[in-house]
Design a protein around this motif. Structure first.
Motif, PDB file in Angstrom:
ATOM      1  N   ILE A 242       8.868 -29.706  32.891  1.00  0.00           N
ATOM      2  CA  ILE A 242       7.472 -29.373  32.578  1.00  0.00           C
ATOM      3  C   ILE A 242       6.936 -30.347  31.537  1.00  0.00           C
ATOM      4  O   ILE A 242       7.568 -30.593  30.514  1.00  0.00           O
ATOM      5  CB  ILE A 242       7.359 -27.932  32.053  1.00  0.00           C
ATOM      6  N   LYS A 243       5.765 -30.925  31.835  1.00  0.00           N
ATOM      7  CA  LYS A 243       5.140 -31.839  30.882  1.00  0.00           C
ATOM      8  C   LYS A 243       3.622 -31.702  30.986  1.00  0.00           C
ATOM      9  O   LYS A 243       3.098 -31.133  31.942  1.00  0.00           O
ATOM     10  CB  LYS A 243       5.554 -33.284  31.160  1.00  0.00           C
ATOM     11  N   LYS A 244       2.935 -32.215  29.994  1.00  0.00           N
ATOM     12  CA  LYS A 244       1.477 -32.194  30.036  1.00  0.00           C
ATOM     13  C   LYS A 244       1.003 -33.055  31.202  1.00  0.00           C
ATOM     14  O   LYS A 244       1.593 -34.096  31.499  1.00  0.00           O
ATOM     15  CB  LYS A 244       0.892 -32.726  28.723  1.00  0.00           C
ATOM     16  N   ILE A 245      -0.080 -32.597  31.850  1.00  0.00           N
ATOM     17  CA  ILE A 245      -0.557 -33.310  33.031  1.00  0.00           C
ATOM     18  C   ILE A 245      -2.080 -33.318  33.047  1.00  0.00           C
ATOM     19  O   ILE A 245      -2.727 -32.376  32.569  1.00  0.00           O
ATOM     20  CB  ILE A 245       0.009 -32.656  34.320  1.00  0.00           C
ATOM     21  N   THR A 246      -2.649 -34.387  33.566  1.00  0.00           N
ATOM     22  CA  THR A 246      -4.098 -34.527  33.690  1.00  0.00           C
ATOM     23  C   THR A 246      -4.496 -34.391  35.154  1.00  0.00           C
ATOM     24  O   THR A 246      -3.664 -34.518  36.057  1.00  0.00           O
ATOM     25  CB  THR A 246      -4.568 -35.892  33.180  1.00  0.00           C
ATOM     26  N   ILE A 247      -5.784 -34.163  35.395  1.00  0.00           N
ATOM     27  CA  ILE A 247      -6.268 -34.056  36.770  1.00  0.00           C
ATOM     28  C   ILE A 247      -6.047 -35.371  37.512  1.00  0.00           C
ATOM     29  O   ILE A 247      -5.764 -35.371  38.718  1.00  0.00           O
ATOM     30  CB  ILE A 247      -7.751 -33.638  36.810  1.00  0.00           C
ATOM     31  N   GLN A 248      -6.116 -36.494  36.813  1.00  0.00           N
ATOM     32  CA  GLN A 248      -5.880 -37.776  37.474  1.00  0.00           C
ATOM     33  C   GLN A 248      -4.444 -37.892  37.961  1.00  0.00           C
ATOM     34  O   GLN A 248      -4.188 -38.417  39.056  1.00  0.00           O
ATOM     35  CB  GLN A 248      -6.198 -38.941  36.529  1.00  0.00           C
ATOM     36  N   GLU A 249      -3.511 -37.368  37.192  1.00  0.00           N
ATOM     37  CA  GLU A 249      -2.112 -37.376  37.625  1.00  0.00           C
ATOM     38  C   GLU A 249      -1.917 -36.482  38.846  1.00  0.00           C
ATOM     39  O   GLU A 249      -1.119 -36.792  39.740  1.00  0.00           O
ATOM     40  CB  GLU A 249      -1.203 -36.938  36.477  1.00  0.00           C
ATOM     41  N   VAL A 250      -2.648 -35.373  38.891  1.00  0.00           N
ATOM     42  CA  VAL A 250      -2.602 -34.502  40.061  1.00  0.00           C
ATOM     43  C   VAL A 250      -3.102 -35.242  41.298  1.00  0.00           C
ATOM     44  O   VAL A 250      -2.489 -35.200  42.376  1.00  0.00           O
ATOM     45  CB  VAL A 250      -3.443 -33.226  39.822  1.00  0.00           C
ATOM     46  N   LEU A 251      -4.223 -35.950  41.144  1.00  0.00           N
ATOM     47  CA  LEU A 251      -4.788 -36.692  42.269  1.00  0.00           C
ATOM     48  C   LEU A 251      -3.865 -37.816  42.714  1.00  0.00           C
ATOM     49  O   LEU A 251      -3.720 -38.075  43.918  1.00  0.00           O
ATOM     50  CB  LEU A 251      -6.167 -37.249  41.881  1.00  0.00           C
ATOM     51  N   ASP A 252      -3.234 -38.494  41.749  1.00  0.00           N
ATOM     52  CA  ASP A 252      -2.303 -39.575  42.087  1.00  0.00           C
ATOM     53  C   ASP A 252      -1.105 -39.040  42.871  1.00  0.00           C
ATOM     54  O   ASP A 252      -0.645 -39.667  43.838  1.00  0.00           O
ATOM     55  CB  ASP A 252      -1.817 -40.272  40.815  1.00  0.00           C
ATOM     56  N   ALA A 253      -0.611 -37.867  42.460  1.00  0.00           N
ATOM     57  CA  ALA A 253       0.514 -37.262  43.165  1.00  0.00           C
ATOM     58  C   ALA A 253       0.103 -36.824  44.573  1.00  0.00           C
ATOM     59  O   ALA A 253       0.884 -36.944  45.528  1.00  0.00           O
ATOM     60  CB  ALA A 253       1.054 -36.074  42.376  1.00  0.00           C
ATOM     61  N   ALA A 254      -1.129 -36.323  44.703  1.00  0.00           N
ATOM     62  CA  ALA A 254      -1.631 -35.937  46.027  1.00  0.00           C
ATOM     63  C   ALA A 254      -1.723 -37.139  46.942  1.00  0.00           C
ATOM     64  O   ALA A 254      -1.473 -37.043  48.152  1.00  0.00           O
ATOM     65  CB  ALA A 254      -2.994 -35.255  45.897  1.00  0.00           C
ATOM     66  N   ASP A 255      -2.057 -38.300  46.370  1.00  0.00           N
ATOM     67  CA  ASP A 255      -2.111 -39.535  47.164  1.00  0.00           C
ATOM     68  C   ASP A 255      -0.736 -39.898  47.713  1.00  0.00           C
ATOM     69  O   ASP A 255      -0.618 -40.443  48.819  1.00  0.00           O
ATOM     70  CB  ASP A 255      -2.648 -40.688  46.320  1.00  0.00           C
ATOM     71  N   ILE A 256       0.306 -39.603  46.948  1.00  0.00           N
ATOM     72  CA  ILE A 256       1.672 -39.870  47.410  1.00  0.00           C
ATOM     73  C   ILE A 256       2.031 -38.949  48.573  1.00  0.00           C
ATOM     74  O   ILE A 256       2.632 -39.364  49.565  1.00  0.00           O
ATOM     75  CB  ILE A 256       2.683 -39.679  46.254  1.00  0.00           C
ATOM     76  N   ALA A 257       1.623 -37.696  48.442  1.00  0.00           N
ATOM     77  CA  ALA A 257       1.954 -36.700  49.467  1.00  0.00           C
ATOM     78  C   ALA A 257       1.090 -36.834  50.719  1.00  0.00           C
ATOM     79  O   ALA A 257       1.520 -36.471  51.820  1.00  0.00           O
ATOM     80  CB  ALA A 257       1.798 -35.298  48.884  1.00  0.00           C
ATOM     81  N   SER A 258      -0.123 -37.336  50.552  1.00  0.00           N
ATOM     82  CA  SER A 258      -1.113 -37.319  51.629  1.00  0.00           C
ATOM     83  C   SER A 258      -0.654 -37.956  52.936  1.00  0.00           C
ATOM     84  O   SER A 258      -0.853 -37.367  54.009  1.00  0.00           O
ATOM     85  CB  SER A 258      -2.411 -37.978  51.146  1.00  0.00           C
ATOM     86  N   PRO A 259      -0.027 -39.147  52.943  1.00  0.00           N
ATOM     87  CA  PRO A 259       0.392 -39.731  54.234  1.00  0.00           C
ATOM     88  C   PRO A 259       1.341 -38.832  55.017  1.00  0.00           C
ATOM     89  O   PRO A 259       1.263 -38.755  56.253  1.00  0.00           O
ATOM     90  CB  PRO A 259       1.075 -41.040  53.813  1.00  0.00           C
ATOM     91  N   LYS A 260       2.225 -38.133  54.306  1.00  0.00           N
ATOM     92  CA  LYS A 260       3.154 -37.219  54.986  1.00  0.00           C
ATOM     93  C   LYS A 260       2.406 -36.009  55.541  1.00  0.00           C
ATOM     94  O   LYS A 260       2.700 -35.528  56.655  1.00  0.00           O
ATOM     95  CB  LYS A 260       4.247 -36.774  54.005  1.00  0.00           C
ATOM     96  N   MET A 261       1.442 -35.520  54.793  1.00  0.00           N
ATOM     97  CA  MET A 261       0.646 -34.386  55.265  1.00  0.00           C
ATOM     98  C   MET A 261      -0.180 -34.789  56.488  1.00  0.00           C
ATOM     99  O   MET A 261      -0.304 -34.026  57.447  1.00  0.00           O
ATOM    100  CB  MET A 261      -0.255 -33.871  54.143  1.00  0.00           C
ATOM    101  N   ILE A 262      -0.736 -36.003  56.448  1.00  0.00           N
ATOM    102  CA  ILE A 262      -1.529 -36.505  57.575  1.00  0.00           C
ATOM    103  C   ILE A 262      -0.684 -36.548  58.836  1.00  0.00           C
ATOM    104  O   ILE A 262      -1.112 -36.116  59.916  1.00  0.00           O
ATOM    105  CB  ILE A 262      -2.108 -37.902  57.252  1.00  0.00           C
ATOM    106  N   GLU A 263       0.536 -37.062  58.710  1.00  0.00           N
ATOM    107  CA  GLU A 263       1.438 -37.160  59.867  1.00  0.00           C
ATOM    108  C   GLU A 263       1.652 -35.792  60.505  1.00  0.00           C
ATOM    109  O   GLU A 263       1.568 -35.631  61.732  1.00  0.00           O
ATOM    110  CB  GLU A 263       2.784 -37.750  59.435  1.00  0.00           C
ATOM    111  N   ILE A 264       1.937 -34.808  59.671  1.00  0.00           N
ATOM    112  CA  ILE A 264       2.236 -33.478  60.200  1.00  0.00           C
ATOM    113  C   ILE A 264       0.986 -32.812  60.757  1.00  0.00           C
ATOM    114  O   ILE A 264       0.999 -32.256  61.865  1.00  0.00           O
ATOM    115  CB  ILE A 264       2.901 -32.607  59.116  1.00  0.00           C
ATOM    116  N   ILE A 265      -0.119 -32.872  60.021  1.00  0.00           N
ATOM    117  CA  ILE A 265      -1.340 -32.204  60.474  1.00  0.00           C
ATOM    118  C   ILE A 265      -1.883 -32.847  61.743  1.00  0.00           C
ATOM    119  O   ILE A 265      -2.290 -32.154  62.686  1.00  0.00           O
ATOM    120  CB  ILE A 265      -2.399 -32.189  59.350  1.00  0.00           C
TER     121      ILE A 265
END
Length: 273
Positions: A242-265
């Motif tokens: 657990i660490k402090k996190i910003t909304i930008q870090e959330v968006l950056d992490a979503a960008d990492i996950a997004s290609p895999k989600m796109i493939e499945i969806i």
């Protein structure tokens, strides 16, 4: 105007723009608008131009309804959803789901960005939602229940369609995508959780936590829609991670996950529609 007639008016407005059959509804969560770029757009409707539609106040939610083709199927996609923490009632949060059902949609794909609670997860991973826990302080089913909305006491023993999950497992296997499975717990937000809250949520059986999805899935089930849910793990609520996190870090992490989600969806839509 009462809530039922608001839903009917919004539905009628969309039908004046596009009246042909729609096959799958899609909700694009925080930072996952890349999935929307895969859709061959037929119509793009600003939420502001649909009667009674709320307007998303979250920066990463664009506020557009997209009608188009994905994997050869006609889809209706929300680029931006509404959250209880924005000050909307649960009826407003779930208004688009009612409209989707009135448009004839029977299949719904929901996506979100969330905090991982399972020690096996890492930032940028994706999780298929197999069940949910509702910790919101209000239910979207509270109040008057017109017959058009479905049963007063909807069954929730299978909130996420097991047949869709089986297809997603097969897709992930074929494409060598690491796909976690687990329980999503919905909380009101907008603050992130304390360490004690993370541990509590894990203790009651959750694998991921977020501030959306649960109300939408509840209403979709009441209206007889079959649902598939996919989460992007954008931060960790795991002891020692657990660490402090910003909304930008959330968006950056979503960008990492997004290609895999796109493939499945993308492949799921092809196989379920």
């Amino acid at each position: 105007m009462d809530y039922l007639n608001q839903v009917k008016e919004a539905t009628a407005t969309i039908q004046t723009i596009y009246s042909e059959k729609l096959e799958v509804g899609i909700i694009l969560g925080t930072g996952l608008s890349q999935i929307g770029s895969e859709i061959e757009v037929i119509h793009e409707i600003e939420y502001a131009n649909i009667p009674h539609f709320p307007i998303s106040t979250v920066e990463s939610h664009q506020g557009k309804l997209i009608i188009g083709k994905l994997s050869g199927k006609t889809v209706l996609a929300m680029k931006g959803r509404f959250h209880y923490y924005e000050g909307y009632s649960m009826q407003q949060v779930t208004f688009p789901i009612r409209v989707m059902s009135f448009l004839g949609l029977k299949k719904l794909v929901v996506s979100n960005a969330c905090g991982g609670l399972n020690p096996d997860q890492e930032v940028g991973d994706i999780m298929m939602i197999t069940d949910q826990i509702d910790l919101f302080p209000e239910s979207p089913l509270r109040g008057v229940n017109p017959p058009e909305f479905g049963p007063r006491f909807p069954d929730m023993s299978e909130p996420y369609a097991e047949e869709f999950q089986a297809i997603a497992r097969q897709i992930a296997s074929e494409k060598s995508i690491r796909l976690h499975e687990g329980v999503y717990v919905g909380v009101q937000g907008p603050n992130l959780e304390t360490k004690a809250e993370y541990y509590y949520l894990r203790g009651i059986g959750a694998d991921a936590v977020g501030m959306s999805t649960v109300p939408e899935v509840l209403v979709a089930n009441q209206m007889g829609m079959k649902v598939f849910g996919l989460s992007a793990i954008t931060d960790l609520g795991v002891k020692g991670k657990i660490k402090k996190i910003t909304i930008q870090e959330v968006l950056d992490a979503a960008d990492i996950a997004s290609p895999k989600m796109i493939e499945i969806i993308r492949e799921l839509v092809k196989r379920i529609a």
